[in-house]
Scaffold this motif. Sequence first.
Motif, PDB file in Angstrom:
ATOM      1  N   VAL A 156       0.844  -1.202   0.000  1.00  0.00           N
ATOM      2  CA  VAL A 156       0.000   0.000   0.000  1.00  0.00           C
ATOM      3  C   VAL A 156       0.880   1.254   0.000  1.00  0.00           C
ATOM      4  O   VAL A 156       0.610   2.226  -0.724  1.00  0.00           O
ATOM      5  N   GLY A 157       1.959   1.248   0.781  1.00  0.00           N
ATOM      6  CA  GLY A 157       2.878   2.380   0.809  1.00  0.00           C
ATOM      7  C   GLY A 157       3.578   2.584  -0.524  1.00  0.00           C
ATOM      8  O   GLY A 157       3.767   3.726  -0.973  1.00  0.00           O
ATOM      9  N   ALA A 160       1.174   4.174  -2.868  1.00  0.00           N
ATOM     10  CA  ALA A 160       1.037   5.597  -2.528  1.00  0.00           C
ATOM     11  C   ALA A 160       2.180   6.404  -3.137  1.00  0.00           C
ATOM     12  O   ALA A 160       1.974   7.513  -3.659  1.00  0.00           O
ATOM     13  N   TYR A 161       3.392   5.852  -3.090  1.00  0.00           N
ATOM     14  CA  TYR A 161       4.546   6.521  -3.699  1.00  0.00           C
ATOM     15  C   TYR A 161       4.329   6.678  -5.206  1.00  0.00           C
ATOM     16  O   TYR A 161       4.596   7.737  -5.784  1.00  0.00           O
ATOM     17  N   CYS A 164       1.851   9.398  -6.012  1.00  0.00           N
ATOM     18  CA  CYS A 164       2.484  10.706  -5.837  1.00  0.00           C
ATOM     19  C   CYS A 164       3.371  11.051  -7.037  1.00  0.00           C
ATOM     20  O   CYS A 164       3.398  12.192  -7.505  1.00  0.00           O
ATOM     21  N   VAL A 177       4.971  10.599   2.271  1.00  0.00           N
ATOM     22  CA  VAL A 177       3.622  10.055   2.104  1.00  0.00           C
ATOM     23  C   VAL A 177       3.660   8.534   2.110  1.00  0.00           C
ATOM     24  O   VAL A 177       2.835   7.874   2.761  1.00  0.00           O
ATOM     25  N   SER A 178       4.625   7.964   1.410  1.00  0.00           N
ATOM     26  CA  SER A 178       4.741   6.506   1.337  1.00  0.00           C
ATOM     27  C   SER A 178       5.004   5.900   2.709  1.00  0.00           C
ATOM     28  O   SER A 178       4.324   4.959   3.135  1.00  0.00           O
ATOM     29  N   SER A 180       4.508   7.231   5.686  1.00  0.00           N
ATOM     30  CA  SER A 180       3.361   7.474   6.572  1.00  0.00           C
ATOM     31  C   SER A 180       2.217   6.521   6.264  1.00  0.00           C
ATOM     32  O   SER A 180       1.523   6.048   7.175  1.00  0.00           O
ATOM     33  N   THR A 181       2.039   6.212   4.982  1.00  0.00           N
ATOM     34  CA  THR A 181       0.972   5.283   4.578  1.00  0.00           C
ATOM     35  C   THR A 181       1.225   3.891   5.133  1.00  0.00           C
ATOM     36  O   THR A 181       0.310   3.230   5.635  1.00  0.00           O
ATOM     37  N   LEU A 184       0.640   4.058   9.029  1.00  0.00           N
ATOM     38  CA  LEU A 184      -0.779   4.173   9.381  1.00  0.00           C
ATOM     39  C   LEU A 184      -1.557   2.915   9.024  1.00  0.00           C
ATOM     40  O   LEU A 184      -2.444   2.488   9.780  1.00  0.00           O
ATOM     41  N   THR A 185      -1.238   2.327   7.890  1.00  0.00           N
ATOM     42  CA  THR A 185      -1.923   1.090   7.483  1.00  0.00           C
ATOM     43  C   THR A 185      -1.702  -0.004   8.507  1.00  0.00           C
ATOM     44  O   THR A 185      -2.645  -0.701   8.911  1.00  0.00           O
TER      45      THR A 185
END
Length: 209
Positions: A156-157, A160-161, A164, A177-178, A180-181, A184-185
């Motif tokens: 998932v991270g 996300a990268y 972006c 962002v990656s 943090s994803t 958080l996941t």
Amino acid sequence: MPSFVQVLDFIGTFAFAISGIRLASAKRFDWFGAYVVGLVTAIGGGTLRDVLLDVPPAWMQDPFYVICTAFAMLFVILFSKHLIHLNNTFFIFDTIGLALFTVVGVERSIAAGYPFWVAIIMGSMTGAAGGVIRDVFINEIPLIFRKEIYAMACVVGGIAYWICALVGVESYISQIVSGSTVFLTRVLAVKYHITLPILKGDPEHENEA
């Protein structure tokens, strides 16, 4: 000055080493055994990644990883009483290492000229493989083979990268962002008991087992 990715790599190494040493201490390993577990946790995923990318493993070019693991070992020894009372210590450091190493794996793969789908796989491998080796060393079922969201958080991270990058976001923002994803996941999955569906086997064979 070290690059942002190098900083993430260093922090991830320290966090993953602590997670491995912390689990080894819970299994009553001696200092050397705990150091070995911490080291393979920190460098295992990156080594596998670099071998597949056909580049020399990072720890063979820079002694930092060995030294950083030693500092992690010293940290656990000095603050062992505090770490023992913190039940979430392993989870916190393991999740930090997972998030940061995923970003490092994606970045290294892109820098080597590989497409994003390879980078996502390599990011997941960098994040999760060290934990697999750690769990094998301490005689536990690896987290990625349980119901918990672990390697999937890396995927998932990585996605996300990629998103972006598609919209033209700056590289360092994509990295934040990656990571943090991933973090958080993993945290939300554990907090709310979110798991992947279990693959059901043959009931007859299950009953025989």
